[in-house]
Design an enzyme around this catalytic site. Structure first.
Site, short mmCIF file in Angstrom:
data_model
loop_
_atom_site.label_atom_id
_atom_site.label_comp_id
_atom_site.label_asym_id
_atom_site.label_seq_id
_atom_site.Cartn_x
_atom_site.Cartn_y
_atom_site.Cartn_z
CG HIS A 1 -3.05 -1.00 -6.75
ND1 HIS A 1 -3.70 -0.31 -5.51
CD2 HIS A 1 -3.07 -2.37 -6.32
CE1 HIS A 1 -3.84 -1.26 -4.68
NE2 HIS A 1 -3.78 -2.63 -5.08
NE ARG B 1 -4.30 -1.65 0.25
CZ ARG B 1 -4.49 -2.83 -0.68
NH1 ARG B 1 -3.51 -2.93 -1.40
NH2 ARG B 1 -5.62 -3.14 -0.53
#
Ligand code: NDP
Ligand code: OXD
Length: 306
Positions: free
Chosen positions: A269, A221
């Site tokens: 991502h 993250r």
């Protein structure tokens, strides 16, 4: 049995069709405000209103491995929160991280530049033993990544909260062993969940402990990394570069320095994508198990946050 589906950024139809086939005895509908209470929910980043209204849920199934967005919301007390357990993500993560490690270790970016200029030139082979890879997080994904890296004979170190054993991996655990783990690593791969304990874990103080010429691979993250500290340490020469798949703000802003930094590689991502069919099969199996009163794998410990 009633199932409600509330996933932002995901068209619901293919998911609804998949769940209707997998669980023909259940009713499954996309959530709309004011919908009647359901027994189970399939979610990704739902709004707080959804959780406020759905107070009778027994299970909330997240269609991803990371539950950090969900943990920031107020959840119905009695509902078990369940994450995706691999579901095809571990193999994707292993290939992505091995690719990033090998690309840097073999200087493939440099060769690409040379070749584009018509240069036929060799770089001195690097000593593999001088490039130990530290993997933070030895869970479902980190364990697979660490094992995959040993297949290329890199020295591999792993760090987790509780002690773990992974074949051919030097395992460290807890805060007491964190500095030894960092100082033994040149590559640093982040595969931790984002929790209050791990927020900002990659910052000047910790990244400075990596061996000189360290290389950071963040596939967990964006909140794990203090972005300015990374750029400063690269520009000062302590770190050689970074491969970043996740960011504090996604999508990454058009003007963000990461896009154009010559030593930083950006991907959107995408290191391990949720695979729809695998996820539907896994969640449907768990909903059926839970409805029979059986224990299911992947239940999140709300206190730990993962
Ligand atoms: P797991 O929950 O299976 O594993 C988490 C690991 O991190 C465990 O080994 C755990 O230790 C360790 N850990 C947690 N907190 C700490 C801490 N404070 N100190 C040290 N170690 C800690 O997660 P997954 O492997 O399934 O996924 C990891 C993360 O990857 C997800 O949370 C998500 O954020 C990210 N992800 C990113 C994707 C992408 O496309 N970029 C795709 C999928 C996931 P212990 O073993 O002791 O519990
Ligand atoms: C996940 C992700 O957590 O895709 O599954 O980031």
């Amino acid at each position: 049995m009633k199932i409600t589906f509330c996933c932002t950024q995901t068209p619901p139809e293919p998911w609804l069709a998949g769940f209707r086939t997998a669980l023909p005895q259940a009713t499954i509908e996309a959530w709309a405000p004011g919908a009647p209470p359901a027994d189970y929910a399939v979610v990704w980043a739902p709004p707080q209103q959804f959780l406020d209204e759905q107070q009778e849920l027994k299970g909330i199934f997240n269609i991803g491995a990371g539950v950090d967005a969900l943990m920031k919301l107020t959840l119905p007390e009695g509902a078990a929160v369940v994450r995706i357990d691999d579901g095809g993500m571990a193999a994707q993560m292993a290939e992505f991280v091995c690719h990033a490690v090998i690309r840097h270790f073999r200087e493939l970016d440099g060769y690409e530049v040379d070749v584009a200029q018509g240069k036929w030139s060799f770089r001195k082979p690097r000593l593999r033993s001088a490039y130990p890879v530290g993997v933070m997080g030895l869970g479902v994904l980190g364990d697979r990544v660490a094992r995959a890296l040993t297949g290329f004979d890199f020295p591999v170190l792993g760090w987790s909260r509780s002690p773990r054993q992974v074949d051919r991996v030097r395992c460290f655990a807890g805060q007491d062993q964190f500095n030894d783990f960092l100082s033994g690593s040149r590559f640093l791969v982040c595969l931790l969940p984002l929790t209050p304990e791990t927020e900002g874990i990659m910052r000047r103080e910790t990244l400075s402990m990596l061996k000189p010429g360290g290389y950071v691979i963040n596939v967990a993250r964006g909140g794990h990394l203090v972005e300015e500290d990374l750029v400063a340490l690269i520009d000062e020469g302590h770190l050689a570069g970074a491969a970043l798949d996740v960011f504090r703000t996604e999508p990454l802003a058009a003007e963000h320095a990461f896009w154009t930094h010559p030593k930083i590689t950006v991907t959107p991502h995408t290191s391990a994508r949720t695979l729809r069919d695998e996820s539907i099969a896994q969640i449907a199996g768990k909903i059926a198990g839970m409805a029979r009163g059986e224990p299911v794998a992947g239940v999140v410990d709300r206190k730990r946050g993962y």
